[in-house]
Every structure is written in structure tokens, then in C-alpha cells.
Scaffold this active site. Structure first.
Site, PDB file in Angstrom:
ATOM      1  N   GLY A 289     -13.331   7.662   1.946  1.00  0.00           N
ATOM      2  CA  GLY A 289     -12.476   6.489   1.877  1.00  0.00           C
ATOM      3  C   GLY A 289     -11.429   6.546   2.968  1.00  0.00           C
ATOM      4  O   GLY A 289     -11.138   7.624   3.504  1.00  0.00           O
TER       5      GLY A 289
ATOM      6  N   GLN B  33      -3.664   4.872   7.364  1.00  0.00           N
ATOM      7  CA  GLN B  33      -4.129   6.134   7.960  1.00  0.00           C
ATOM      8  C   GLN B  33      -4.546   5.985   9.418  1.00  0.00           C
ATOM      9  O   GLN B  33      -4.717   6.985  10.118  1.00  0.00           O
ATOM     10  CB  GLN B  33      -5.316   6.697   7.157  1.00  0.00           C
ATOM     11  CG  GLN B  33      -4.920   7.149   5.759  1.00  0.00           C
ATOM     12  CD  GLN B  33      -6.114   7.721   5.031  1.00  0.00           C
ATOM     13  OE1 GLN B  33      -6.893   6.990   4.449  1.00  0.00           O
ATOM     14  NE2 GLN B  33      -6.271   9.033   5.088  1.00  0.00           N
TER      15      GLN B  33
ATOM     16  N   CYS C 196      -7.997  14.609   1.570  1.00  0.00           N
ATOM     17  CA  CYS C 196      -7.568  13.398   2.265  1.00  0.00           C
ATOM     18  C   CYS C 196      -7.708  13.627   3.765  1.00  0.00           C
ATOM     19  O   CYS C 196      -7.347  14.690   4.263  1.00  0.00           O
ATOM     20  CB  CYS C 196      -6.108  13.112   1.916  1.00  0.00           C
ATOM     21  SG  CYS C 196      -5.429  11.659   2.734  1.00  0.00           S
ATOM     22  N   LEU C 197      -8.214  12.640   4.480  1.00  0.00           N
ATOM     23  CA  LEU C 197      -8.390  12.784   5.932  1.00  0.00           C
ATOM     24  C   LEU C 197      -7.048  12.967   6.652  1.00  0.00           C
ATOM     25  O   LEU C 197      -7.009  13.487   7.758  1.00  0.00           O
ATOM     26  CB  LEU C 197      -9.130  11.567   6.498  1.00  0.00           C
ATOM     27  CG  LEU C 197     -10.595  11.430   6.052  1.00  0.00           C
ATOM     28  CD1 LEU C 197     -11.178  10.109   6.543  1.00  0.00           C
ATOM     29  CD2 LEU C 197     -11.435  12.603   6.567  1.00  0.00           C
TER      30      LEU C 197
ATOM     31  N   HIS D 164      -7.065   6.739  -5.142  1.00  0.00           N
ATOM     32  CA  HIS D 164      -6.537   7.456  -3.972  1.00  0.00           C
ATOM     33  C   HIS D 164      -6.181   6.473  -2.847  1.00  0.00           C
ATOM     34  O   HIS D 164      -5.107   6.566  -2.246  1.00  0.00           O
ATOM     35  CB  HIS D 164      -7.583   8.469  -3.495  1.00  0.00           C
ATOM     36  CG  HIS D 164      -7.186   9.285  -2.301  1.00  0.00           C
ATOM     37  ND1 HIS D 164      -6.953  10.646  -2.364  1.00  0.00           N
ATOM     38  CD2 HIS D 164      -6.997   8.930  -0.997  1.00  0.00           C
ATOM     39  CE1 HIS D 164      -6.617  11.079  -1.144  1.00  0.00           C
ATOM     40  NE2 HIS D 164      -6.647  10.063  -0.300  1.00  0.00           N
ATOM     41  N   GLU D 165      -7.087   5.526  -2.586  1.00  0.00           N
ATOM     42  CA  GLU D 165      -6.859   4.608  -1.458  1.00  0.00           C
ATOM     43  C   GLU D 165      -5.778   3.574  -1.786  1.00  0.00           C
ATOM     44  O   GLU D 165      -4.974   3.226  -0.911  1.00  0.00           O
ATOM     45  CB  GLU D 165      -8.166   3.918  -1.051  1.00  0.00           C
ATOM     46  CG  GLU D 165      -9.290   4.860  -0.623  1.00  0.00           C
ATOM     47  CD  GLU D 165      -8.894   5.915   0.393  1.00  0.00           C
ATOM     48  OE1 GLU D 165      -7.969   5.675   1.203  1.00  0.00           O
ATOM     49  OE2 GLU D 165      -9.497   7.003   0.376  1.00  0.00           O
TER      50      GLU D 165
ATOM     51  N   HIS E 254      -2.531   5.114  -1.168  1.00  0.00           N
ATOM     52  CA  HIS E 254      -2.165   5.110   0.258  1.00  0.00           C
ATOM     53  C   HIS E 254      -1.407   3.834   0.626  1.00  0.00           C
ATOM     54  O   HIS E 254      -0.473   3.860   1.431  1.00  0.00           O
ATOM     55  CB  HIS E 254      -3.415   5.185   1.148  1.00  0.00           C
ATOM     56  CG  HIS E 254      -3.836   6.575   1.503  1.00  0.00           C
ATOM     57  ND1 HIS E 254      -3.006   7.462   2.163  1.00  0.00           N
ATOM     58  CD2 HIS E 254      -5.001   7.246   1.308  1.00  0.00           C
ATOM     59  CE1 HIS E 254      -3.651   8.611   2.345  1.00  0.00           C
ATOM     60  NE2 HIS E 254      -4.865   8.510   1.834  1.00  0.00           N
TER      61      HIS E 254
HETATM   62 CO    CO Z   1      -6.375   9.887   1.729  1.00  0.00          CO
END
Ligand code: CO
Length: 164
Positions: A50, A55, A92-93, A134-135, A138
């Protein structure tokens, strides 16, 4: 299509953007559709499940998700309801090589707008419910490390050259 650099929490300027509450998308046009395509390309190239627009430095309420069952693009997603609870390792990226246990709902219902500007309602359970939560977090400047169970952080070194 274009590949974007992903903002990282350990860079001060990046973190400031990641912590910002993202803006609602008012106009769904080619700019937004291209951005979602670029986000998907960036997510796949980074082996992520995701990605939220903040991000890549774009503070707008846009999300892409693929937990293995196909690409989902969400504009202005909102968590409508949730039920149950599941604890799993989450990453998480924007927080590379670190994972921690996070409690999330087992099932959620999300409302959003699709790339045609139509309202959609999606159900998710397990990994998909976790990705939705999670997204959406963000978009509100929230990171999984805010919600992780105490002392559950695991660090994974990708190769010997990387610093802690
Ligand atoms: Co993330």
C-alpha cells in the site's frame, strides 16, 4: 508513468510532510488519475502492499493498495465501520527495515470515491483491513509506530552495508 522517491521518517523534512493531515481531493481529473497510476508503479517497484500520497510528498487524500488480490485506488477514503481485532507484524515503506506488532480491526468497511468520481464502498478483512487502516492513518499523519505494541519493534538488516 513515473516512479517517485518515498519519503522516510528519519529525514526531518520528509517527516514533517508525513505528519501533516492530507487535503481532501475536490476535483477528480487526469492529474489525479495519473498520480494514482504513478503511486501504483512506485508501490509495486518498492514491493509494498500500500502507499498513501503523503509518502511521495503529495499531501492529498489518495491511496493505492494491493495485498495480492489486485490494485485498489481510493480517493478520499473514510473508515465507515470496523469490527473484531487482529494483531500482526506491520511495516511501512516510509519506515524501512522495521516491523512491529499492531492491533487492527479484523474487518472494516471503507467508503471512498473511485477514479470516475463515483462513490464506492469496500469491505476488507485480515490483510486488506489492515492495509485500509494503515493507509487511511497516513492521510491523517499517523504512522504504525504510533500504535505499535510496546517493545514489539523488530529491525531487519537488508545487507551488511546498511547502518542501524
Ligand atoms: Co505506511
Amino acid at each position: 508513468m513515473a516512479f517517485y522517491d518515498i519519503l522516510k521518517v528519519d529525514m526531518e523534512d520528509d517527516l514533517a510532510i508525513l505528519r501533516r493531515k492530507a487535503k481532501t481531493v475536490d476535483r477528480i481529473d487526469d492529474r489525479v488519475r495519473a498520480l494514482l497510476d504513478d503511486m501504483a508503479e512506485t508501490m509495486y517497484a518498492s514491493d509494498g502492499a500500500g502507499l498513501a500520497a503523503p509518502q511521495i510528498g503529495v499531501s492529498e487524500r489518495l491511496v493505492v493498495i494491493d495485498v495480492g488480490n489486485g490494485l485498489i485506488k481510493l480517493i478520499n477514503p473514510v473508515l465507515l465501520s470496523s469490527s473484531g481485532e487482529a494483531t500482526a507484524l506491520e511495516g511501512c515503506l516510509s519506515i524501512p527495515d522495521r516491523f512491529a506488532l499492531v492491533n487492527r480491526p479484523e474487518k472494516v468497511i471503507v467508503e471512498a470515491v473511485n477514479t470516475e468520481g463515483k462513490p464506492i464502498r469496500l469491505r476488507g478483512k485480515g490483510d486488506l483491513a489492515r492495509a485500509f487502516c494503515h493507509e487511511i492513518d497516513h492521510l491523517n499523519g499517523i504512522l504504525f509506530t504510533d500504535k505499535m505494541l510496546p517493545e514489539s519493534m523488530v529491525k531487519i538488516k537488508e545487507n551488511a552495508c546498511k547502518n542501524d
